[in-house]
Design a protein around this motif. Structure first.
Motif, PDB file in Angstrom:
ATOM      1  N   ASP A  63      27.012  25.688  31.863  1.00  0.00           N
ATOM      2  CA  ASP A  63      27.625  25.023  33.010  1.00  0.00           C
ATOM      3  C   ASP A  63      29.054  25.546  33.163  1.00  0.00           C
ATOM      4  O   ASP A  63      29.749  25.767  32.170  1.00  0.00           O
ATOM      5  CB  ASP A  63      27.679  23.510  32.807  1.00  0.00           C
ATOM      6  CG  ASP A  63      26.296  22.879  32.756  1.00  0.00           C
ATOM      7  OD1 ASP A  63      25.309  23.573  33.068  1.00  0.00           O
ATOM      8  OD2 ASP A  63      26.212  21.692  32.403  1.00  0.00           O
ATOM      9  N   VAL A  65      32.715  25.797  35.980  1.00  0.00           N
ATOM     10  CA  VAL A  65      33.439  25.474  37.208  1.00  0.00           C
ATOM     11  C   VAL A  65      34.052  26.771  37.717  1.00  0.00           C
ATOM     12  O   VAL A  65      34.879  27.382  37.039  1.00  0.00           O
ATOM     13  CB  VAL A  65      34.523  24.405  36.980  1.00  0.00           C
ATOM     14  CG1 VAL A  65      35.300  24.163  38.264  1.00  0.00           C
ATOM     15  CG2 VAL A  65      33.901  23.114  36.467  1.00  0.00           C
ATOM     16  N   LEU A  66      33.622  27.202  38.885  1.00  0.00           N
ATOM     17  CA  LEU A  66      34.071  28.472  39.449  1.00  0.00           C
ATOM     18  C   LEU A  66      35.060  28.242  40.579  1.00  0.00           C
ATOM     19  O   LEU A  66      34.985  27.241  41.303  1.00  0.00           O
ATOM     20  CB  LEU A  66      32.862  29.265  39.970  1.00  0.00           C
ATOM     21  CG  LEU A  66      31.718  29.482  38.981  1.00  0.00           C
ATOM     22  CD1 LEU A  66      30.585  30.226  39.664  1.00  0.00           C
ATOM     23  CD2 LEU A  66      32.205  30.240  37.766  1.00  0.00           C
ATOM     24  N   LYS A  67      35.981  29.166  40.717  1.00  0.00           N
ATOM     25  CA  LYS A  67      36.916  29.130  41.832  1.00  0.00           C
ATOM     26  C   LYS A  67      36.283  29.843  43.028  1.00  0.00           C
ATOM     27  O   LYS A  67      35.790  30.961  42.904  1.00  0.00           O
ATOM     28  CB  LYS A  67      38.231  29.824  41.459  1.00  0.00           C
ATOM     29  CG  LYS A  67      38.947  29.219  40.260  1.00  0.00           C
ATOM     30  CD  LYS A  67      39.482  27.829  40.561  1.00  0.00           C
ATOM     31  CE  LYS A  67      40.293  27.291  39.389  1.00  0.00           C
ATOM     32  NZ  LYS A  67      40.785  25.912  39.634  1.00  0.00           N
ATOM     33  N   GLU A  68      36.312  29.197  44.164  1.00  0.00           N
ATOM     34  CA  GLU A  68      35.701  29.787  45.361  1.00  0.00           C
ATOM     35  C   GLU A  68      36.665  29.686  46.546  1.00  0.00           C
ATOM     36  O   GLU A  68      37.271  28.629  46.769  1.00  0.00           O
ATOM     37  CB  GLU A  68      34.393  29.058  45.686  1.00  0.00           C
ATOM     38  CG  GLU A  68      33.619  29.668  46.826  1.00  0.00           C
ATOM     39  CD  GLU A  68      32.281  28.985  47.024  1.00  0.00           C
ATOM     40  OE1 GLU A  68      32.154  28.218  48.018  1.00  0.00           O
ATOM     41  OE2 GLU A  68      31.366  29.204  46.219  1.00  0.00           O
ATOM     42  N   LYS A  69      36.785  30.784  47.261  1.00  0.00           N
ATOM     43  CA  LYS A  69      37.644  30.779  48.450  1.00  0.00           C
ATOM     44  C   LYS A  69      36.854  30.285  49.651  1.00  0.00           C
ATOM     45  O   LYS A  69      35.751  30.752  49.921  1.00  0.00           O
ATOM     46  CB  LYS A  69      38.183  32.181  48.724  1.00  0.00           C
ATOM     47  CG  LYS A  69      39.161  32.681  47.661  1.00  0.00           C
ATOM     48  CD  LYS A  69      39.685  34.070  47.999  1.00  0.00           C
ATOM     49  CE  LYS A  69      40.672  34.551  46.946  1.00  0.00           C
ATOM     50  NZ  LYS A  69      41.185  35.916  47.257  1.00  0.00           N
ATOM     51  N   VAL A  70      37.428  29.314  50.366  1.00  0.00           N
ATOM     52  CA  VAL A  70      36.791  28.777  51.579  1.00  0.00           C
ATOM     53  C   VAL A  70      37.818  28.744  52.704  1.00  0.00           C
ATOM     54  O   VAL A  70      39.021  28.633  52.455  1.00  0.00           O
ATOM     55  CB  VAL A  70      36.218  27.366  51.349  1.00  0.00           C
ATOM     56  CG1 VAL A  70      35.106  27.398  50.303  1.00  0.00           C
ATOM     57  CG2 VAL A  70      37.309  26.393  50.928  1.00  0.00           C
ATOM     58  N   VAL A  87      38.861  26.364  46.053  1.00  0.00           N
ATOM     59  CA  VAL A  87      38.312  25.087  45.613  1.00  0.00           C
ATOM     60  C   VAL A  87      37.466  25.306  44.355  1.00  0.00           C
ATOM     61  O   VAL A  87      36.987  26.409  44.079  1.00  0.00           O
ATOM     62  CB  VAL A  87      37.438  24.439  46.711  1.00  0.00           C
ATOM     63  CG1 VAL A  87      38.273  24.156  47.951  1.00  0.00           C
ATOM     64  CG2 VAL A  87      36.256  25.332  47.065  1.00  0.00           C
ATOM     65  N   ASP A  88      37.308  24.226  43.586  1.00  0.00           N
ATOM     66  CA  ASP A  88      36.460  24.263  42.397  1.00  0.00           C
ATOM     67  C   ASP A  88      35.014  23.973  42.798  1.00  0.00           C
ATOM     68  O   ASP A  88      34.753  23.031  43.546  1.00  0.00           O
ATOM     69  CB  ASP A  88      36.918  23.236  41.363  1.00  0.00           C
ATOM     70  CG  ASP A  88      38.244  23.619  40.727  1.00  0.00           C
ATOM     71  OD1 ASP A  88      38.598  24.814  40.772  1.00  0.00           O
ATOM     72  OD2 ASP A  88      38.924  22.730  40.191  1.00  0.00           O
ATOM     73  N   LYS A  89      34.110  24.792  42.289  1.00  0.00           N
ATOM     74  CA  LYS A  89      32.690  24.594  42.570  1.00  0.00           C
ATOM     75  C   LYS A  89      31.931  24.569  41.253  1.00  0.00           C
ATOM     76  O   LYS A  89      32.023  25.498  40.453  1.00  0.00           O
ATOM     77  CB  LYS A  89      32.157  25.722  43.455  1.00  0.00           C
ATOM     78  CG  LYS A  89      30.705  25.555  43.840  1.00  0.00           C
ATOM     79  CD  LYS A  89      30.230  26.676  44.748  1.00  0.00           C
ATOM     80  CE  LYS A  89      28.773  26.492  45.125  1.00  0.00           C
ATOM     81  NZ  LYS A  89      28.291  27.604  46.008  1.00  0.00           N
ATOM     82  N   LYS A  90      31.180  23.482  41.018  1.00  0.00           N
ATOM     83  CA  LYS A  90      30.417  23.362  39.780  1.00  0.00           C
ATOM     84  C   LYS A  90      29.147  24.213  39.866  1.00  0.00           C
ATOM     85  O   LYS A  90      28.433  24.175  40.864  1.00  0.00           O
ATOM     86  CB  LYS A  90      30.050  21.901  39.518  1.00  0.00           C
ATOM     87  CG  LYS A  90      31.244  21.028  39.189  1.00  0.00           C
ATOM     88  CD  LYS A  90      30.815  19.608  38.863  1.00  0.00           C
ATOM     89  CE  LYS A  90      32.012  18.751  38.500  1.00  0.00           C
ATOM     90  NZ  LYS A  90      31.609  17.352  38.189  1.00  0.00           N
ATOM     91  N   ARG A  91      28.892  24.988  38.805  1.00  0.00           N
ATOM     92  CA  ARG A  91      27.667  25.778  38.728  1.00  0.00           C
ATOM     93  C   ARG A  91      26.864  25.332  37.511  1.00  0.00           C
ATOM     94  O   ARG A  91      27.294  25.518  36.376  1.00  0.00           O
ATOM     95  CB  ARG A  91      27.999  27.265  38.594  1.00  0.00           C
ATOM     96  CG  ARG A  91      26.762  28.179  38.695  1.00  0.00           C
ATOM     97  CD  ARG A  91      26.979  29.472  37.980  1.00  0.00           C
ATOM     98  NE  ARG A  91      27.128  29.268  36.533  1.00  0.00           N
ATOM     99  CZ  ARG A  91      27.660  30.149  35.703  1.00  0.00           C
ATOM    100  NH1 ARG A  91      28.128  31.280  36.160  1.00  0.00           N
ATOM    101  NH2 ARG A  91      27.752  29.893  34.398  1.00  0.00           N
TER     102      ARG A  91
END
Length: 205
Positions: A63, A65-70, A87-91
């Motif tokens: 598991d 937490v990835l950083k994603e640009k939105v 934003v933080d995105k859980k994977r």
């Protein structure tokens, strides 16, 4: 190749996984339902003829937490503007089987194929590609043994390195090595220190 697979195997879902390293060896993520059909196409297609499986390996993704640009719209200085935010995105975690294929007949490759489980707990079944490439047999057994992926359709799926009574999968990233070394006939170094807790009278000798 992605487009050709999708035409040849109706319903197949293929995603290109980019590799930004120096070798830039991108790979194809296949859906499990159509994996055997796609594998058969890759082997039999006259322009591909991927007749040799050189390597199969497992990968454990925890598991994360990835950083994603939105892009979001916000009011700045009285005007609506589109800006980029991180934003933080859980994977959720999952397991992968990664295959490297070559064509010995046409002298090209590798083509890298990935199969991905639903999670790391109760959805760990993947289609075996051994019926298509017999060279996958021992390597899929090793992945089953060390990572816990269950390959449906494998002709002889059993442990290959650990003994039958072993309960865990040592290549999992959250694997915890036991400290009970009662079975160790000649404890030494760090093993000796762990064994001391369980049979101090023998370790002192």
């Amino acid at each position: 190749m992605k487009a050709r697979i999708e035409v040849a195997v109706p319903g197949a879902r293929v995603e290109i996984i980019r590799n930004d390293g120096p070798r830039a060896q991108h790979s194809l993520l296949l859906d499990n339902e159509h994996a055997v059909g796609v594998a058969t196409f890759l082997r039999d297609d006259p322009q591909l003829r991927l007749d040799y499986c050189s390597n199969v390996t497992g990968v454990d993704w925890l598991d994360a937490v990835l950083k994603e640009k939105v892009k979001v719209k916000k009011i700045l200085d009285g005007a609506e503007k589109e800006i980029e935010e991180v934003v933080d995105k859980k994977r959720p975690g999952y397991l992968e089987a990664v295959y490297h294929f070559y064509s010995m007949e046409l002298k090209h490759g590798p083509v890298i194929i990935r199969l991905r489980t639903g999670n790391r707990t109760d959805q760990v079944h993947l289609s075996s590609l051994t019926p298509v490439w017999r060279g996958c047999e021992f390597q899929e057994r090793e992945i089953f043994d060390l990572y816990g992926i269950v390959f449906e359709g494998h002709p002889d799926l059993r442990r290959i390195l650990m003994w039958d009574g072993f309960l865990d999968h040592p290549m999992r990233k959250d694997y915890v090595e036991p400290d009970d070394y009662e079975y160790e006939p000649t404890p030494h170094d760090k093993v000796r220190e762990k064994a001391r807790r369980h049979r101090p009278e023998e370790v002192k000798r």
